[in-house]
Design an enzyme around this catalytic site. Structure first.
Site, PDB file in Angstrom:
ATOM      1  N   HIS A  45       3.970  -0.509   4.145  1.00 44.92           N
ATOM      2  CA  HIS A  45       2.607  -1.609   4.502  1.00 44.92           C
ATOM      3  C   HIS A  45       3.239  -2.855   4.442  1.00 44.92           C
ATOM      4  CE1 HIS A  45       3.542  -1.638   0.105  1.00 44.92           C
ATOM      5  NE2 HIS A  45       2.918  -2.777  -0.082  1.00 44.92           N
ATOM      6  N   HIS A 129       6.268  -9.411   6.091  1.00 46.21           N
ATOM      7  CA  HIS A 129       7.334  -8.410   6.216  1.00 46.21           C
ATOM      8  C   HIS A 129       7.014  -7.033   5.814  1.00 46.21           C
ATOM      9  CE1 HIS A 129       7.965  -9.520   2.141  1.00 46.21           C
ATOM     10  NE2 HIS A 129       8.862  -8.164   1.862  1.00 46.21           N
TER      11      HIS A 129
END
Length: 187
Positions: A45, A129
């Site tokens: 995620h 990220h």
């Protein structure tokens, strides 16, 4: 009387289509002699905000505040590999966000405005990220760098971001188990 604490964060989940090439890269890194704990596919995620351990009452307050998130859907393009603190001495290996990074930063700012007074304070700048592994040790630097070069500009795909989630993380010896507490649809 002990009160149960919830370890929570706000995130964007990845589609399975994006996970497949990331899983291949995790395997390549491990076979190159990187002693690492890969993030499980179901746990991949983008963290928009880590909140930490809070009471059930604060979880309910968070839900109330997050229901005020108004943001348009957008596309994100996942590309390249990087590491914190740096690629030569990795502790965390990540996949980058090219297109959509600005939207993720805007969402992070909006979430901070709504929820910044709840939970942990994070002094670091937000860098969109996807954490793919926590590294213990790189046994063969040459093999590792060969894999890095293979993936440094790899295109992992595109995904529509149409929701964000308030997630709970339960830590176990085998790794964290995440569950969704709330889904916020983007318009």
């Amino acid at each position: 009387m002990s009160r149960e604490l919830y370890r929570v964060f706000i995130a964007v989940d990845l589609t399975d289509k994006l996970k497949d090439p990331i899983i291949r890269m995790q395997r390549d890194l491990m076979s190159a002699g990187v002693d690492m704990k890969p993030v499980e596919p179901e746990n991949l995620h983008i963290t928009l905000r880590f909140i930490g351990e809070i009471s059930r009452e604060l979880v309910e307050e968070l839900k109330k505040r997050l229901s005020n998130v108004k943001y348009n859907q957008f596309t994100m393009h996942i590309r390249g590999i990087g590491a914190f603190p740096n690629i030569e001495r990795p502790r965390v290996i990540w996949v980058g966000i090219e297109e959509g990074a600005k939207d993720l930063m805007n969402l992070h700012e909006l979430i901070m405005k709504l929820t910044g007074d709840i939970g942990e304070k994070d002094e670091r700048d937000f860098v969109p990220h996807i954490t793919i592994a926590r590294v213990k040790y790189v046994r063969n630097r040459d093999k590792y760098m060969k894999v890095v070069r293979k993936y440094e500009s790899a295109d992992f795909g595109i995904q529509l971001v149409d929701s964000i989630k308030l997630k709970r993380s339960v830590l176990t010896p085998k790794g964290p188990i995440y569950s969704d507490l709330m889904t916020i649809k983007l318009s």
